[in-house]
Design a protein around this motif. Sequence first.
Motif, short mmCIF file in Angstrom:
data_model
loop_
_atom_site.label_atom_id
_atom_site.label_comp_id
_atom_site.label_asym_id
_atom_site.label_seq_id
_atom_site.Cartn_x
_atom_site.Cartn_y
_atom_site.Cartn_z
N ILE A 3 0.83 -1.20 0.00
CA ILE A 3 0.00 0.00 0.00
C ILE A 3 0.87 1.25 0.00
CG2 ILE A 3 -1.78 1.27 1.24
CD1 ILE A 3 -2.64 -1.34 2.53
N ALA A 4 0.63 2.13 -0.99
CA ALA A 4 1.31 3.43 -1.02
C ALA A 4 0.43 4.44 -0.29
CB ALA A 4 1.53 3.86 -2.46
N VAL A 5 1.03 5.17 0.64
CA VAL A 5 0.29 6.15 1.44
C VAL A 5 0.86 7.54 1.16
CG1 VAL A 5 -0.44 6.83 3.75
CG2 VAL A 5 0.01 4.41 3.26
N THR A 6 -0.03 8.47 0.83
CA THR A 6 0.38 9.86 0.61
C THR A 6 -0.08 10.69 1.81
OG1 THR A 6 0.06 9.59 -1.76
CG2 THR A 6 0.22 11.85 -0.93
N PRO A 7 0.86 11.25 2.57
CA PRO A 7 0.45 12.12 3.69
C PRO A 7 -0.01 13.48 3.14
CG PRO A 7 2.74 11.37 3.91
CD PRO A 7 2.31 11.08 2.51
N LEU A 54 -1.59 15.43 10.00
CA LEU A 54 -1.60 14.74 8.71
C LEU A 54 -2.95 14.08 8.44
CD1 LEU A 54 1.85 12.87 8.63
CD2 LEU A 54 1.23 15.00 7.47
N GLY A 55 -3.35 14.17 7.17
CA GLY A 55 -4.37 13.27 6.63
C GLY A 55 -3.64 12.26 5.76
N PHE A 56 -4.35 11.26 5.29
CA PHE A 56 -3.71 10.22 4.48
C PHE A 56 -4.56 9.90 3.26
CE2 PHE A 56 -2.39 9.48 8.90
CZ PHE A 56 -1.02 9.62 8.76
N ARG A 57 -3.88 9.76 2.12
CA ARG A 57 -4.55 9.26 0.91
C ARG A 57 -4.00 7.87 0.59
NH1 ARG A 57 -5.53 11.82 -5.12
NH2 ARG A 57 -6.47 9.92 -5.95
N ILE A 58 -4.92 6.94 0.33
CA ILE A 58 -4.55 5.59 -0.13
C ILE A 58 -5.37 5.32 -1.38
CG2 ILE A 58 -4.60 3.13 0.45
CD1 ILE A 58 -4.34 4.06 3.43
N ASP A 59 -4.72 5.22 -2.50
CA ASP A 59 -5.41 5.08 -3.79
C ASP A 59 -6.48 6.17 -3.94
OD1 ASP A 59 -3.70 3.03 -4.30
OD2 ASP A 59 -5.16 1.43 -3.97
N ASP A 60 -7.74 5.78 -4.10
CA ASP A 60 -8.79 6.78 -4.36
C ASP A 60 -9.50 7.24 -3.09
OD1 ASP A 60 -8.24 6.57 -7.03
OD2 ASP A 60 -9.79 5.08 -7.40
#
Length: 253
Positions: free
Chosen positions: A144-148, A159-165
């Motif tokens: 899993i790629a996580v975008t902070p 921080l919030g987190f985006r994972i895929d959509d």
Amino acid sequence: MEVVFLGTGASQGTPILGCDCEVCRSVNPKDKRLRSSVLIHHCGTDLLVDCGPDFRYQMIREGANNVDAILFTHGHVDHTGGLDDIRPLNYLTKKPMEIYAEQRVIDALHKQFFYIFDNSTYPGVPKVNIHTITSDAEFKIGDIAVTPIRAYHGQLPILGFRIDDFAYITDAKVVPETEMEKLKDVTTLVVNALQYDTHPMHFSLDEAVDFAKRVGAEHTYFTHIGHRISHDSALSKLPANVQLAYDGLHLNI
Ligand SMILES: [Zn+2]
Ligand SMILES: [Zn+2]
Ligand SMILES: [Zn+2]
């Protein structure tokens, strides 16, 4: 991806101990809110975002018994207070819990849970493996790629987190324009909506609706909901693609 709302309440939960307001006295199960947290099942990995004081009961309620990693949005105790209750998971997996957080949150954990970090030889302490993250670097947990996503909780950077959509942001008051690119084409957004009145640290309901429009996700769910918001009456006034999440809601994304 499956997202399980373990809790959707603000720092004191709903009902608030000793409060006799209409929502705290409501018998609607959707007005019963434990402290905010989600469990994400994705690509064979189970991620927990925040580990509040209700963590133990939330996991038992959901029949969930695995967490591969915990991501912390920030160090407030309504998001960290359940960390001691990872011990049974340590025993089940015979591994430390993988923890992902910014340095200031790790510093807060050191104060709140000093005994986890003081090299105590006592065998019963929670075991953790700390990964320091920053707002500008994507990271991977399993596959899993996580975008902070940087947000501000009043003055506090969180921080919030985006994972895929999917994106999860709680306790935000401001999300800088420069971070909006990271939320492009998100299909499901979760964001905090505390109360009707404006608040220095959190989006109000109207501010959360405005933010949902800025992001433009197909579906937006509100969380970290305070005790003045009745689920049914607030929901009836929201745009069609914006809803209030509630404890126990499962989303398949
Ligand atoms: Zn909070
Ligand atoms: Zn109340
Ligand atoms: Zn907070």
